[in-house]
Design a protein around this motif. Structure first.
Motif, PDB file in Angstrom:
ATOM      1  N   THR A 199      -2.252  16.751  23.009  1.00 43.81           N
ATOM      2  CA  THR A 199      -3.449  17.421  23.525  1.00 43.81           C
ATOM      3  C   THR A 199      -4.272  16.393  24.283  1.00 43.81           C
ATOM      4  O   THR A 199      -4.763  15.429  23.678  1.00 43.81           O
ATOM      5  CB  THR A 199      -4.295  18.004  22.372  1.00 43.81           C
ATOM      6  OG1 THR A 199      -3.479  18.891  21.615  1.00 43.81           O
ATOM      7  CG2 THR A 199      -5.508  18.731  22.903  1.00 43.81           C
ATOM      8  N   PRO A 200      -4.434  16.562  25.596  1.00 42.07           N
ATOM      9  CA  PRO A 200      -5.190  15.565  26.370  1.00 42.07           C
ATOM     10  C   PRO A 200      -6.621  15.407  25.852  1.00 42.07           C
ATOM     11  O   PRO A 200      -7.305  16.397  25.583  1.00 42.07           O
ATOM     12  CB  PRO A 200      -5.187  16.131  27.786  1.00 42.07           C
ATOM     13  CG  PRO A 200      -4.012  17.058  27.827  1.00 42.07           C
ATOM     14  CD  PRO A 200      -3.909  17.633  26.441  1.00 42.07           C
ATOM     15  N   PRO A 201      -7.063  14.160  25.695  1.00 39.42           N
ATOM     16  CA  PRO A 201      -8.435  13.928  25.239  1.00 39.42           C
ATOM     17  C   PRO A 201      -9.432  14.099  26.385  1.00 39.42           C
ATOM     18  O   PRO A 201      -9.059  14.069  27.551  1.00 39.42           O
ATOM     19  CB  PRO A 201      -8.400  12.468  24.781  1.00 39.42           C
ATOM     20  CG  PRO A 201      -7.379  11.841  25.680  1.00 39.42           C
ATOM     21  CD  PRO A 201      -6.331  12.900  25.902  1.00 39.42           C
ATOM     22  N   GLN A 202     -10.676  14.263  26.018  1.00 43.95           N
ATOM     23  CA  GLN A 202     -11.748  14.280  27.009  1.00 43.95           C
ATOM     24  C   GLN A 202     -12.240  12.860  27.283  1.00 43.95           C
ATOM     25  O   GLN A 202     -12.873  12.617  28.297  1.00 43.95           O
ATOM     26  CB  GLN A 202     -12.885  15.164  26.522  1.00 43.95           C
ATOM     27  CG  GLN A 202     -12.466  16.625  26.409  1.00 43.95           C
ATOM     28  CD  GLN A 202     -13.505  17.445  25.683  1.00 43.95           C
ATOM     29  OE1 GLN A 202     -13.775  17.214  24.504  1.00 43.95           O
ATOM     30  NE2 GLN A 202     -14.102  18.394  26.389  1.00 43.95           N
ATOM     31  N   ALA A 203     -11.955  11.957  26.358  1.00 48.43           N
ATOM     32  CA  ALA A 203     -12.322  10.544  26.529  1.00 48.43           C
ATOM     33  C   ALA A 203     -11.350   9.685  25.729  1.00 48.43           C
ATOM     34  O   ALA A 203     -10.793  10.126  24.726  1.00 48.43           O
ATOM     35  CB  ALA A 203     -13.756  10.290  26.059  1.00 48.43           C
ATOM     36  N   ILE A 204     -11.200   8.465  26.195  1.00 53.76           N
ATOM     37  CA  ILE A 204     -10.435   7.431  25.503  1.00 53.76           C
ATOM     38  C   ILE A 204     -11.453   6.468  24.914  1.00 53.76           C
ATOM     39  O   ILE A 204     -12.367   6.027  25.607  1.00 53.76           O
ATOM     40  CB  ILE A 204      -9.527   6.654  26.483  1.00 53.76           C
ATOM     41  CG1 ILE A 204      -8.463   7.553  27.093  1.00 53.76           C
ATOM     42  CG2 ILE A 204      -8.936   5.419  25.823  1.00 53.76           C
ATOM     43  CD1 ILE A 204      -7.380   7.996  26.153  1.00 53.76           C
ATOM     44  N   ALA A 205     -11.311   6.140  23.634  1.00 53.38           N
ATOM     45  CA  ALA A 205     -12.137   5.115  22.997  1.00 53.38           C
ATOM     46  C   ALA A 205     -11.259   3.891  22.798  1.00 53.38           C
ATOM     47  O   ALA A 205     -10.266   3.940  22.074  1.00 53.38           O
ATOM     48  CB  ALA A 205     -12.699   5.597  21.666  1.00 53.38           C
ATOM     49  N   ALA A 206     -11.600   2.797  23.471  1.00 53.36           N
ATOM     50  CA  ALA A 206     -10.783   1.587  23.454  1.00 53.36           C
ATOM     51  C   ALA A 206     -11.481   0.494  22.664  1.00 53.36           C
ATOM     52  O   ALA A 206     -12.685   0.259  22.812  1.00 53.36           O
ATOM     53  CB  ALA A 206     -10.522   1.113  24.878  1.00 53.36           C
ATOM     54  N   ILE A 207     -10.681  -0.177  21.824  1.00 50.00           N
ATOM     55  CA  ILE A 207     -11.198  -1.232  20.953  1.00 50.00           C
ATOM     56  C   ILE A 207     -11.091  -2.577  21.664  1.00 50.00           C
ATOM     57  O   ILE A 207     -10.047  -2.926  22.216  1.00 50.00           O
ATOM     58  CB  ILE A 207     -10.421  -1.258  19.624  1.00 50.00           C
ATOM     59  CG1 ILE A 207     -10.587   0.076  18.880  1.00 50.00           C
ATOM     60  CG2 ILE A 207     -10.872  -2.430  18.754  1.00 50.00           C
ATOM     61  CD1 ILE A 207      -9.731   0.220  17.641  1.00 50.00           C
ATOM     62  N   GLU A 208     -12.183  -3.339  21.629  1.00 52.11           N
ATOM     63  CA  GLU A 208     -12.233  -4.669  22.242  1.00 52.11           C
ATOM     64  C   GLU A 208     -11.161  -5.567  21.654  1.00 52.11           C
ATOM     65  O   GLU A 208     -10.939  -5.552  20.447  1.00 52.11           O
ATOM     66  CB  GLU A 208     -13.617  -5.282  21.992  1.00 52.11           C
ATOM     67  CG  GLU A 208     -13.825  -6.577  22.697  1.00 52.11           C
ATOM     68  CD  GLU A 208     -15.274  -7.073  22.634  1.00 52.11           C
ATOM     69  OE1 GLU A 208     -15.476  -8.237  22.964  1.00 52.11           O
ATOM     70  OE2 GLU A 208     -16.181  -6.323  22.276  1.00 52.11           O
ATOM     71  N   ALA A 209     -10.525  -6.350  22.400  1.00 49.95           N
ATOM     72  CA  ALA A 209     -10.550  -6.539  23.833  1.00 49.95           C
ATOM     73  C   ALA A 209      -9.264  -6.026  24.478  1.00 49.95           C
ATOM     74  O   ALA A 209      -9.306  -5.421  25.541  1.00 49.95           O
ATOM     75  CB  ALA A 209     -10.734  -8.006  24.183  1.00 49.95           C
ATOM     76  N   ARG A 210      -8.115  -6.252  23.845  1.00 54.49           N
ATOM     77  CA  ARG A 210      -6.871  -5.827  24.473  1.00 54.49           C
ATOM     78  C   ARG A 210      -6.770  -4.316  24.583  1.00 54.49           C
ATOM     79  O   ARG A 210      -6.111  -3.795  25.478  1.00 54.49           O
ATOM     80  CB  ARG A 210      -5.673  -6.438  23.741  1.00 54.49           C
ATOM     81  CG  ARG A 210      -5.600  -7.962  23.922  1.00 54.49           C
ATOM     82  CD  ARG A 210      -4.477  -8.591  23.117  1.00 54.49           C
ATOM     83  NE  ARG A 210      -4.566  -8.349  21.695  1.00 54.49           N
ATOM     84  CZ  ARG A 210      -5.240  -9.104  20.826  1.00 54.49           C
ATOM     85  NH1 ARG A 210      -5.893 -10.169  21.248  1.00 54.49           N
ATOM     86  NH2 ARG A 210      -5.261  -8.812  19.548  1.00 54.49           N
ATOM     87  N   GLY A 211      -7.436  -3.600  23.718  1.00 53.54           N
ATOM     88  CA  GLY A 211      -7.462  -2.144  23.829  1.00 53.54           C
ATOM     89  C   GLY A 211      -8.110  -1.681  25.116  1.00 53.54           C
ATOM     90  O   GLY A 211      -7.787  -0.610  25.636  1.00 53.54           O
ATOM     91  N   PHE A 212      -9.041  -2.489  25.657  1.00 53.68           N
ATOM     92  CA  PHE A 212      -9.680  -2.135  26.930  1.00 53.68           C
ATOM     93  C   PHE A 212      -8.648  -2.034  28.048  1.00 53.68           C
ATOM     94  O   PHE A 212      -8.743  -1.182  28.919  1.00 53.68           O
ATOM     95  CB  PHE A 212     -10.717  -3.179  27.329  1.00 53.68           C
ATOM     96  CG  PHE A 212     -11.969  -3.212  26.488  1.00 53.68           C
ATOM     97  CD1 PHE A 212     -12.190  -2.329  25.443  1.00 53.68           C
ATOM     98  CD2 PHE A 212     -12.939  -4.156  26.749  1.00 53.68           C
ATOM     99  CE1 PHE A 212     -13.346  -2.383  24.682  1.00 53.68           C
ATOM    100  CE2 PHE A 212     -14.109  -4.216  26.000  1.00 53.68           C
ATOM    101  CZ  PHE A 212     -14.313  -3.326  24.965  1.00 53.68           C
ATOM    102  N   VAL A 213      -7.687  -2.944  28.052  1.00 55.44           N
ATOM    103  CA  VAL A 213      -6.684  -2.988  29.123  1.00 55.44           C
ATOM    104  C   VAL A 213      -5.871  -1.696  29.126  1.00 55.44           C
ATOM    105  O   VAL A 213      -5.746  -1.017  30.150  1.00 55.44           O
ATOM    106  CB  VAL A 213      -5.769  -4.217  28.959  1.00 55.44           C
ATOM    107  CG1 VAL A 213      -4.663  -4.212  29.997  1.00 55.44           C
ATOM    108  CG2 VAL A 213      -6.578  -5.511  29.021  1.00 55.44           C
TER     109      VAL A 213
END
Length: 177
Positions: free
Chosen positions: A49-63
């Protein structure tokens, strides 16, 4: 091994950051343009199910989170270490193996009820991912999925996320870490 082509692009550095640890270094995957692109495509393909937002964890998750958000056409929420975000933030303290840490996000980053997917490069014990899930849910986000490039299943983090209702997908597993 599933995604053996991607696993071959991930370097193992023995005894880092301490003796006995096999550090899985994704910087070598990032250096390989086609491999990096393929990892994003495979992450996207695993989303039910496509999300409405991605929550990325600092720092490598940002990439990985930023690339996946572009690929899916959704927003990106930054989950950062303490005192790194300007403006009004909310945060959560969580336990580490030896001490405590804190992650924060802007209070207005996610409207209540928004479907948010958690992204990071690696899931190990799951402490940070569980804290991120709790933080997002505390402001009303609908967090039911998470994706990681690497899973270290012997450390149990993916199982802990599943125990709190998160559908976890990973591309590569390294046993015995």
């Amino acid at each position: 091994m599933k995604n053996a082509d991607l696993a071959a692009l991930i370097r193992t550095i023995p005894d880092f950051p301490s003796p006995g640890i096999q550090f899985r270094d994704i910087t070598t995957l990032l250096l390989d343009g086609p491999g990096f692109a393929l990892s994003i495509e495979r992450m996207a393909a695993g989303i039910a199910t496509p999300p409405q937002a991605i929550a990325a964890i600092e720092a490598r998750g940002f990439v990985f989170g930023a690339a996946l958000a572009v690929r899916l056409g959704c927003g990106l929420v930054l989950l950062r270490k303490q005192r790194k975000l300007p403006g009004t933030v909310t945060g959560i303290d969580y336990a580490l193996e030896y001490g405590q840490d804190r992650i924060e996000m802007h209070v207005d980053a996610v409207p209540p009820g928004q479907r948010v997917m958690l992204i990071d490069d690696l899931i190990a014990t799951g402490g940070t991912a569980l804290a991120a899930t709790a933080l997002l849910r505390s402001i009303g986000a609908d967090v039911t999925a998470a994706s990681f490039i690497i899973d270290l299943p012997d450390l149990g983090g993916a199982a802990r996320l599943r125990d709190v209702g998160i559908d976890v997908t990973t591309l590569v597993e390294f046993e015995g870490d």
